[in-house]
Scaffold this active site. Structure first.
Site, PDB file in Angstrom:
ATOM      1  N   ARG A   1      -9.489   3.716  -4.103  1.00 26.86           N
ATOM      2  CA  ARG A   1      -9.482   5.178  -3.933  1.00 26.86           C
ATOM      3  C   ARG A   1      -9.860   5.870  -5.232  1.00 26.86           C
ATOM      4  O   ARG A   1     -10.542   6.879  -5.220  1.00 26.86           O
ATOM      5  CB  ARG A   1      -8.122   5.645  -3.426  1.00 26.86           C
ATOM      6  CG  ARG A   1      -7.991   5.507  -1.907  1.00 26.86           C
ATOM      7  CD  ARG A   1      -6.600   5.857  -1.414  1.00 26.86           C
ATOM      8  NE  ARG A   1      -5.626   4.846  -1.798  1.00 26.86           N
ATOM      9  CZ  ARG A   1      -4.476   5.106  -2.382  1.00 26.86           C
ATOM     10  NH1 ARG A   1      -4.119   6.346  -2.630  1.00 26.86           N
ATOM     11  NH2 ARG A   1      -3.665   4.125  -2.705  1.00 26.86           N
TER      12      ARG A   1
ATOM     13  N   HIS B   1       3.611   2.358  -1.017  1.00 25.75           N
ATOM     14  CA  HIS B   1       2.217   2.404  -1.459  1.00 25.75           C
ATOM     15  C   HIS B   1       1.377   2.773  -0.254  1.00 25.75           C
ATOM     16  O   HIS B   1       1.524   2.183   0.813  1.00 25.75           O
ATOM     17  CB  HIS B   1       1.816   1.039  -2.011  1.00 25.75           C
ATOM     18  CG  HIS B   1       0.504   1.070  -2.737  1.00 25.75           C
ATOM     19  ND1 HIS B   1      -0.686   1.251  -2.090  1.00 25.75           N
ATOM     20  CD2 HIS B   1       0.215   0.966  -4.051  1.00 25.75           C
ATOM     21  CE1 HIS B   1      -1.660   1.244  -2.991  1.00 25.75           C
ATOM     22  NE2 HIS B   1      -1.146   1.076  -4.187  1.00 25.75           N
TER      23      HIS B   1
END
Ligand SMILES: Cc1cc2nc3c(=O)[nH]c(=O)nc-3n(C[C@H](O)[C@H](O)[C@H](O)COP(=O)(O)OP(=O)(O)OC[C@H]3O[C@@H](n4cnc5c(N)ncnc54)[C@H](O)[C@@H]3O)c2cc1C
Ligand code: SF4
Ligand code: SF4
Ligand code: FES
Lengths: 526, 237
Positions: free
Chosen positions: A333, A313
């Site tokens: 994000r 990740h």
């Protein structure tokens, strides 16, 4: 320099960065980036398996050692069952709960055994959301295509089609059980855009999606007549004379006794491998993510797939030290948070797939544009304050309460200060090969959830795992229950170990370990 | 590898100092590095941790713990995987607490607001001591939640308890034998299953799939060879 001084560059460059747009990388550039910087391509970290169903296939050395490891079950072991059931579910995460509930609804006698408490798993930690194509402009076909692209075209088409098509009815099932998905003003399910997806498709329960689903499923398991065995770790499967699966052997972690369960089918829902710390990476995974299901299946002859690819990740915390490896949700994000290097520059489209974003962060750090901590860790900034700047004060608090609280405990306000991040070992892309009923090539052995493989190809798209758990948990539960109705319990032996041990011996028992690992060896020895 | 620019370094006090501190775990003293989490302190002091650790990420509530800092009489609660140790701290993990969970079939409830009083008859007996709120490591106003549940404001309860990790720290303190987290879980589920609008768009999509609306697209897509499929995928942005 202290962290506040270093963070200034993020604040100073924010306005300029906001005007910048980032074009997607071309397929060739993506490939090149991944090949050069993604940990999956570090040759020395992999080796071929010496024997077993996947002989010759490459996998991470840490996993290879365990797959070739020996069983703790010795000759003369008393295999008299302590319990007998139709369907035995191993693992108490999302896939295990879904499997148990559906098998129970279908009328089977169900037992759920798990290593820690019910629900102590990766599933409770899923924050980003669950992909289901519910928006009018979206469709299961588009979901299929996005996932295929994310998986480098290596996904099993059959599995994938089943997953995307059954998604909407899964959402309906969860709603009927009381799961509180976020809504739009008109009462429809709110969808967010996730990395690598062409359409907004993420269903969320603020940033507690996994926790909310698990609270409900756990409660539902406890409400039903499902027998629960907590703190029991599966250490071996049993087989009949044809090599079909007939049950499992557990170690009760409280009293160290063995527990033998005879079952017409076994559903392994044991989750991922983060706690193997492949290549020394920190991990976002729960305490029991030690790949146990892979070892058990492999010894019984089940074939694995895509075991040479793991998901890192992009945003694991690097600071403070207490949160090393913990996830900073991708949602930040998705909502526009920038990744920023030590020079105050962006360097990638933040919503590209995880492998691309992780590879680009590793590139920045290897080429000297990372921020280094005294403990030797390197990272880049995630500009979290940008969300409040762009969408108004209080946005972070409102959209990411779990995230805010996690850092607040260490006196860090991430709505004001950016977060230092580096890729963290997050997900096992591959696993035990299954068919659309979630069954392996070993009869009566089902595998569901993160422990299974094929569906996600070589890179899982964010939000697809939660759906995977629900769809294949359900399918395995239903198939196992249907099977149970029309068959007799097979005999319990560990005959499969004979062949496995003979092979191991031929190769000098090089592995030298007993597997599965059960829990990582964190306890300090003198 | 990482750049050598000495300017570009974060000093983390807990790493720089390598300072050892003395903590008391279940009544015994141990030396552990300052600033590590309580769970890591347990590992560091040589204890095998089975009960008391789950997600290690602050979500599962397995690591509920009590602690007291030096010279402070106040015993506080925390999630041990999320709490840093400091010198003089006394720590004990919370044992499992035998709270009663009611069983129900959430989908077939006829009158969920009234059923609350059958399932959890103790809920309206809250004596307002506020101990539950003070015990909650997730900073939920638990007492307020119990009252709102009793007064039928299920929506507010479901919002307030979205942060609940089911650690159970609010239960042993309750003088009225209420398990506030279990009450809230029932209430939140009832809110979702009975008092929340059904999303129309979802049913439309389910019907579309059942009616084969995407069948032509599927046939086309699944017939493609690898190259065609790759090209097709590239057109979807
Ligand atoms: C921090 C984090 C965030 C994530 N966010 C998202 C997200 O937003 N969206 C998304 O789709 N996916 C997300 N994922 C991925 C997803 O949560 C996991 O892939 C998924 O939860 C795996 O579910 P599972 O049921 O297969 O395994 P788990 O939930 O991990 O459950 C496995 C269970 O098996 C038990 N077990 C293991 N070994 C044994 C044994 N030998 N015997 C008995 N029991 C055993 C474990 O204790 C555990 O209870 C995230 C993952 C993490 C770690
Ligand atoms: S409400 Fe109770 S169970 Fe939930 S987090 Fe707070 S103390 Fe823990
Ligand atoms: S601890 Fe019990 S009695 Fe006290 S406020 Fe909370 S619910 Fe009420
Ligand atoms: S171990 Fe899950 S909250 Fe601490």
């Amino acid at each position: 320099m202290d962290i506040h001084a270093l963070q200034q560059i993020v604040h100073q460059t924010r306005d300029a960065r906001r005007k910048q747009t980032f074009s997607k990388l071309s397929p060739a550039d993506r490939d090149q980036l991944i090949h050069k910087y993604h940990p999956d391509f570090r040759e020395s970290a992999f080796r071929p398996l010496r024997f077993g169903p996947n002989v010759g296939d490459k996998t991470a050395i840490e996993l290879a050692t365990l797959l070739e490891g020996d069983s703790s079950v010795t000759d003369g072991f008393d295999l008299t069952p302590d319990y007998t059931t139709d369907v035995l579910v191993v693992g108490g995460g999302g896939a295990g709960c879904a499997a148990a509930l559906h098998a129970h609804t279908a009328g089977a006698k169900v037992m759920l055994a798990t290593k820690l408490r019910l629900g102590d798993s990766n599933s409770v930690m899923a924050q980003g959301g669950m992909q289901i194509s519910v928006a009018p402009e979206d469709s299961p076909v588009t979901h299929f295509v996005d996932t295929l692209k994310g998986g480098h075209m290596q996904n099993d088409h059959q599995l994938l089609k089943v997953m995307v098509e059954e998604g909407p009815s899964i959402a309906k099932w969860l709603l009927s059980l009381g799961v509180l998905f976020d809504r739009d003003g008109d009462g429809n399910l709110h969808v967010k855009k996730g990395g690598g997806s062409s359409k907004p498709r993420l269903l969320t329960c603020s940033d507690y999606t996994g926790l909310e689903i698990m609270r409900v499923l756990k409660d539902e398991v406890l409400n039903q007549d499902i027998q629960l065995l907590e703190f029991c770790a599966a250490v071996e499967l049993t087989s009949d004379e044809n090599g079909n699966c007939t049950g499992a052997i557990f170690k009760d972690l409280d009293n160290h006794r063995n527990v033998v369960v005879a079952a017409k089918s076994v559903i392994l829902a044991t989750g991922g491998i983060g706690r193997l710390h492949i290549q020394g990476f920190p991990t976002s995974n729960h305490y029991g993510a030690t790949g146990d299901g892979l070892c058990l299946s492999y010894r019984l002859g089940a074939k694995l797939v895509h075991i040479d690819t793991f998901q890192y990740h992009p945003s694991g915390a690097v600071y403070p030290e207490q949160l090393i490896g913990a996830l900073v949700t991708e949602g930040i994000r998705s909502e526009g948070g920038h990744l920023v290097n030590a020079k105050g520059e962006r360097f990638v489209d933040e919503l590209d797939t995880r492998d691309v974003v992780s590879a680009s962060i590793i590139r920045e750090c290897e080429e000297g544009r990372g921020i280094r901590t005294m403990s030797g860790r390197v990272g880049v900034w995630l500009d979290t304050p940008l969300l409040d700047v762009a969408q108004g004060p209080g946005t972070m608090k409102k959209h990411f309460p779990a995230m805010m609280l996690q850092f607040e405990r260490f006196n860090i306000d991430i709505s004001k200060d950016p977060v230092l991040i580096f890729p963290t070992l997050h997900y096992q892309n591959g696993g035990v090969k299954i068919d659309t009923n979630s069954e392996t090539n070993v009869k009566n052995l089902f595998v569901a959830g993160e422990a299974s493989g094929g569906l996600h190809g070589r890179n899982r798209l964010m939000g697809n795992s939660l759906l995977d758990l629900m769809v294949f948990g359900k399918r395995s539960g239903l198939a196992a229950a249907a099977r149970a109705a029309s068959m007799l319990q097979g005999t319990l032996t560990v005959g499969h170990l004979k062949g496995f041990r003979a092979e191991a011996k031929k190769h000098g028992r090089v592995s030298g370990v007993v597997s599965p690992m059960i829990l990582p060896p964190y306890t300090r020895k003198e | 590898m990482a750049q050598e620019d000495k300017e570009n370094i974060i000093d983390q006090p807990e790493v720089l100092r390598h300072k050892m501190v003395t903590v008391e775990i279940a009544g015994k003293k141990y030396e552990v590095p300052e600033g590590i989490t309580i769970i890591k302190a347990l590992w560091y002091s040589g204890q095998e941790v089975v009960r008391g650790a789950g997600c290690l990420g602050g979500f599962c509530g397995a690591c509920a713990a009590y602690y007291r800092t030096k010279d402070d009489p106040k015993v506080r609660t925390c999630l041990a995987c999320q709490m840093a140790v400091q010198d003089g701290m006394s720590i004990t993990m919370m044992p499992p607490f035998p709270a009663r969970k009611a069983t129900y079939d959430i989908r077939t409830l006829k009158d969920p607001k009234q059923d609350l009083f059958n399932l959890y008859p103790e809920a309206p007996l809250c004596r307002n001591c506020n101990a539950c709120t003070e015990a909650c490591p997730q900073k939920i106003d638990v007492r307020e939640g119990v009252w709102k549940a009793v007064f039928g404001d299920f929506k507010s309860v479901s919002e307030m308890f979205m942060d609940c990790v089911m650690c159970g720290l609010c239960t042993p303190v309750c003088i009225a034998d209420i398990a506030p987290n279990l009450v809230a879980l029932y209430v939140s589920r009832a809110q979702g299953a009975h008092f929340t609008e059904k999303p129309v768009g979802l049913d439309i999509r389910i019907n579309e799939i059942q009616d084969g609306r995407f069948n032509d697209e599927w046939t086309k897509l699944l017939k493609m060879n690898e190259k065609e499929l790759t090209d097709h995928c590239a057109t979807v942005k």
